[in-house]
Design a protein around this motif. Structure first.
Motif, PDB file in Angstrom:
ATOM      1  N   LYS A 155       0.844  -1.197   0.000  1.00  0.00           N
ATOM      2  CA  LYS A 155       0.000   0.000   0.000  1.00  0.00           C
ATOM      3  C   LYS A 155       0.877   1.243   0.000  1.00  0.00           C
ATOM      4  O   LYS A 155       1.941   1.266   0.612  1.00  0.00           O
ATOM      5  CB  LYS A 155      -0.923   0.019   1.225  1.00  0.00           C
ATOM      6  N   PHE A 156       0.397   2.274  -0.685  1.00  0.00           N
ATOM      7  CA  PHE A 156       1.073   3.567  -0.716  1.00  0.00           C
ATOM      8  C   PHE A 156       0.030   4.605  -0.320  1.00  0.00           C
ATOM      9  O   PHE A 156      -0.918   4.857  -1.056  1.00  0.00           O
ATOM     10  CB  PHE A 156       1.595   3.863  -2.120  1.00  0.00           C
ATOM     11  N   SER A 157       0.167   5.181   0.850  1.00  0.00           N
ATOM     12  CA  SER A 157      -0.813   6.163   1.326  1.00  0.00           C
ATOM     13  C   SER A 157      -0.201   7.557   1.286  1.00  0.00           C
ATOM     14  O   SER A 157       0.986   7.740   1.550  1.00  0.00           O
ATOM     15  CB  SER A 157      -1.264   5.833   2.744  1.00  0.00           C
ATOM     16  N   LEU A 158      -1.010   8.539   0.938  1.00  0.00           N
ATOM     17  CA  LEU A 158      -0.564   9.919   0.813  1.00  0.00           C
ATOM     18  C   LEU A 158      -1.442  10.777   1.722  1.00  0.00           C
ATOM     19  O   LEU A 158      -2.666  10.826   1.542  1.00  0.00           O
ATOM     20  CB  LEU A 158      -0.684  10.362  -0.640  1.00  0.00           C
ATOM     21  N   ALA A 159      -0.833  11.437   2.699  1.00  0.00           N
ATOM     22  CA  ALA A 159      -1.600  12.200   3.674  1.00  0.00           C
ATOM     23  C   ALA A 159      -0.690  13.254   4.305  1.00  0.00           C
ATOM     24  O   ALA A 159       0.536  13.203   4.150  1.00  0.00           O
ATOM     25  CB  ALA A 159      -2.166  11.271   4.752  1.00  0.00           C
ATOM     26  N   PRO A 160      -1.265  14.236   5.027  1.00  0.00           N
ATOM     27  CA  PRO A 160      -0.414  15.182   5.753  1.00  0.00           C
ATOM     28  C   PRO A 160       0.514  14.450   6.714  1.00  0.00           C
ATOM     29  O   PRO A 160       0.158  13.406   7.263  1.00  0.00           O
ATOM     30  CB  PRO A 160      -1.436  16.042   6.509  1.00  0.00           C
ATOM     31  N   PRO A 161       1.716  14.981   6.935  1.00  0.00           N
ATOM     32  CA  PRO A 161       2.685  14.284   7.794  1.00  0.00           C
ATOM     33  C   PRO A 161       2.148  14.032   9.195  1.00  0.00           C
ATOM     34  O   PRO A 161       1.494  14.876   9.796  1.00  0.00           O
ATOM     35  CB  PRO A 161       3.878  15.243   7.828  1.00  0.00           C
ATOM     36  N   ALA A 162       2.410  12.827   9.677  1.00  0.00           N
ATOM     37  CA  ALA A 162       2.051  12.411  11.034  1.00  0.00           C
ATOM     38  C   ALA A 162       3.044  11.334  11.430  1.00  0.00           C
ATOM     39  O   ALA A 162       3.729  10.759  10.575  1.00  0.00           O
ATOM     40  CB  ALA A 162       0.618  11.882  11.077  1.00  0.00           C
ATOM     41  N   PRO A 163       3.169  11.031  12.708  1.00  0.00           N
ATOM     42  CA  PRO A 163       4.084   9.950  13.107  1.00  0.00           C
ATOM     43  C   PRO A 163       3.759   8.655  12.370  1.00  0.00           C
ATOM     44  O   PRO A 163       2.584   8.295  12.239  1.00  0.00           O
ATOM     45  CB  PRO A 163       3.832   9.816  14.610  1.00  0.00           C
ATOM     46  N   PRO A 164       4.784   7.960  11.841  1.00  0.00           N
ATOM     47  CA  PRO A 164       4.522   6.713  11.094  1.00  0.00           C
ATOM     48  C   PRO A 164       3.818   5.677  11.951  1.00  0.00           C
ATOM     49  O   PRO A 164       4.098   5.537  13.138  1.00  0.00           O
ATOM     50  CB  PRO A 164       5.937   6.233  10.710  1.00  0.00           C
ATOM     51  N   ARG A 165       2.870   4.969  11.316  1.00  0.00           N
ATOM     52  CA  ARG A 165       2.152   3.900  12.001  1.00  0.00           C
ATOM     53  C   ARG A 165       2.308   2.620  11.198  1.00  0.00           C
ATOM     54  O   ARG A 165       2.115   2.609   9.985  1.00  0.00           O
ATOM     55  CB  ARG A 165       0.671   4.241  12.145  1.00  0.00           C
ATOM     56  N   GLY A 166       2.675   1.528  11.867  1.00  0.00           N
ATOM     57  CA  GLY A 166       2.846   0.260  11.186  1.00  0.00           C
ATOM     58  C   GLY A 166       4.236   0.108  10.600  1.00  0.00           C
ATOM     59  O   GLY A 166       5.152   0.898  10.869  1.00  0.00           O
ATOM     60  N   GLU A 167       4.387  -0.920   9.778  1.00  0.00           N
ATOM     61  CA  GLU A 167       5.686  -1.252   9.186  1.00  0.00           C
ATOM     62  C   GLU A 167       5.866  -0.465   7.893  1.00  0.00           C
ATOM     63  O   GLU A 167       5.545  -0.955   6.805  1.00  0.00           O
ATOM     64  CB  GLU A 167       5.768  -2.754   8.938  1.00  0.00           C
ATOM     65  N   ILE A 168       6.382   0.754   7.999  1.00  0.00           N
ATOM     66  CA  ILE A 168       6.542   1.631   6.839  1.00  0.00           C
ATOM     67  C   ILE A 168       7.928   1.415   6.235  1.00  0.00           C
ATOM     68  O   ILE A 168       8.941   1.758   6.837  1.00  0.00           O
ATOM     69  CB  ILE A 168       6.346   3.112   7.219  1.00  0.00           C
ATOM     70  N   ARG A 169       7.954   0.846   5.047  1.00  0.00           N
ATOM     71  CA  ARG A 169       9.235   0.577   4.380  1.00  0.00           C
ATOM     72  C   ARG A 169       9.906   1.880   3.949  1.00  0.00           C
ATOM     73  O   ARG A 169      11.118   2.052   4.144  1.00  0.00           O
ATOM     74  CB  ARG A 169       8.988  -0.309   3.153  1.00  0.00           C
ATOM     75  N   VAL A 170       9.140   2.776   3.329  1.00  0.00           N
ATOM     76  CA  VAL A 170       9.692   4.043   2.831  1.00  0.00           C
ATOM     77  C   VAL A 170       8.691   5.153   3.123  1.00  0.00           C
ATOM     78  O   VAL A 170       7.484   4.979   2.933  1.00  0.00           O
ATOM     79  CB  VAL A 170       9.967   4.000   1.316  1.00  0.00           C
ATOM     80  N   ARG A 171       9.218   6.281   3.572  1.00  0.00           N
ATOM     81  CA  ARG A 171       8.423   7.504   3.672  1.00  0.00           C
ATOM     82  C   ARG A 171       9.077   8.574   2.806  1.00  0.00           C
ATOM     83  O   ARG A 171      10.275   8.831   2.924  1.00  0.00           O
ATOM     84  CB  ARG A 171       8.306   7.991   5.112  1.00  0.00           C
ATOM     85  N   ILE A 172       8.271   9.186   1.941  1.00  0.00           N
ATOM     86  CA  ILE A 172       8.702  10.317   1.120  1.00  0.00           C
ATOM     87  C   ILE A 172       7.890  11.507   1.611  1.00  0.00           C
ATOM     88  O   ILE A 172       6.652  11.477   1.575  1.00  0.00           O
ATOM     89  CB  ILE A 172       8.434  10.052  -0.373  1.00  0.00           C
ATOM     90  N   ALA A 173       8.561  12.555   2.078  1.00  0.00           N
ATOM     91  CA  ALA A 173       7.829  13.603   2.779  1.00  0.00           C
ATOM     92  C   ALA A 173       8.287  14.992   2.368  1.00  0.00           C
ATOM     93  O   ALA A 173       9.471  15.259   2.167  1.00  0.00           O
ATOM     94  CB  ALA A 173       7.982  13.427   4.291  1.00  0.00           C
TER      95      ALA A 173
END
Length: 267
Positions: A72-90
């Motif tokens: 899954k690739f979710s796009l939202a305003p920045p917030a503390p990561p939740r779950g097993e996030i492989r990559v964050r692009i911010a």
């Protein structure tokens, strides 16, 4: 597994969010930390898709992603990561979080082109050559219902588009590729070129013609977690919207196949 229109829509959204910026790239999970550090802060020039493959361009490095079955690739305003996030692009405004991908790797342009060369043509790409798929289809004794799901034959088509385009063209899903008529293949391709961009635009799959919409037929809208108005997909044993006979189902190429035995008789 997401179908091709989902990846193309995601590529547009990621391009809108990050093209022309220098986003921060990290790996909250830690599994991609070393590679994330290489592209962190580099200029992002956009994202593209081919079939079920997605990539973001960071100068001389490409972030190549295949979501697979659970990605899954979710796009939202920045917030503390939740779950097993492989990559964050911010950026300061948005964060794109990738979790559970089948593939997530940095590639050069040459490496990516070599990978994509193994794929069949994608109906959503203007550079696609439908004759490449036809040459593979006409030499095969496998059913067309299986060939349409083979990403080395045709790229981006999944179970929904497979079932629906064959119904719309009234083609038997069991007809062997080497028995399919050339004009039938062209009709399949042309219909996908018509349907799939609508999926990108609406972010859902609708395949019924105007005369078969709920409003036109006086029937309730379809209720399904996949959304969209369809003819046969996940409508096993329900009445065909065209002829009224029961929609059939079986397993073909490892996936549930849906079709109408009365409507789909063309070869």
């Amino acid at each position: 597994m997401p179908e091709g229109h989902t990846l193309h829509r995601l590529a547009l959204d990621l391009t809108d969010a990050f093209a022309g910026t220098h986003p921060r790239v990290s790996s909250p999970q830690g599994r991609f930390a070393e590679s994330a550090a290489i592209i962190d802060g580099r200029l992002c020039t956009g994202a593209q898709a081919n079939g079920k493959h997605l990539w973001l361009e960071f100068e001389d490095q490409l972030l190549h992603i295949h979501l697979g079955l659970i990605g899954k690739f979710s796009l939202a305003p920045p917030a503390p990561p939740r779950g097993e996030i492989r990559v964050r692009i911010a950026s300061p405004e948005l964060a794109a979080d990738l979790s559970g991908p089948q593939l997530c790797v940095l590639r050069t342009d040459a490496e990516l082109r070599a990978q994509l060369a193994k794929l069949g043509p994608d109906p959503l790409r203007p550079d696609a050559d439908p004759d490449l798929a036809w040459q593979r289809i006409r030499r095969s004794n496998r059913p067309i219902g299986a060939l349409l799901m083979d990403q080395s034959v045709l790229s981006g088509v999944g179970n929904v588009y497979r079932a629906e385009v064959l119904f719309r063209q009234r083609i038997r899903p069991h007809i062997e590729g080497n028995r399919l008529k050339r004009k039938s293949w062209q009709a399949i391709w042309d219909d996908l070129v018509w349907l799939m961009p609508q999926g990108v635009r609406d972010n859902r799959i609708d395949t019924v013609r105007d005369e078969h919409t709920p409003e036109a037929m006086g029937r309730p809208p379809r209720v399904d977690d996949h959304g969209g108005e369809v003819y046969v997909y996940r409508r096993s044993q329900q009445p065909c919207l065209v002829c009224g006979s029961r929609v059939r189902t079986e397993v073909l190429a490892g996936r549930n196949l849906f079709w109408c035995g009365r409507c789909q008789r063309r070869s």
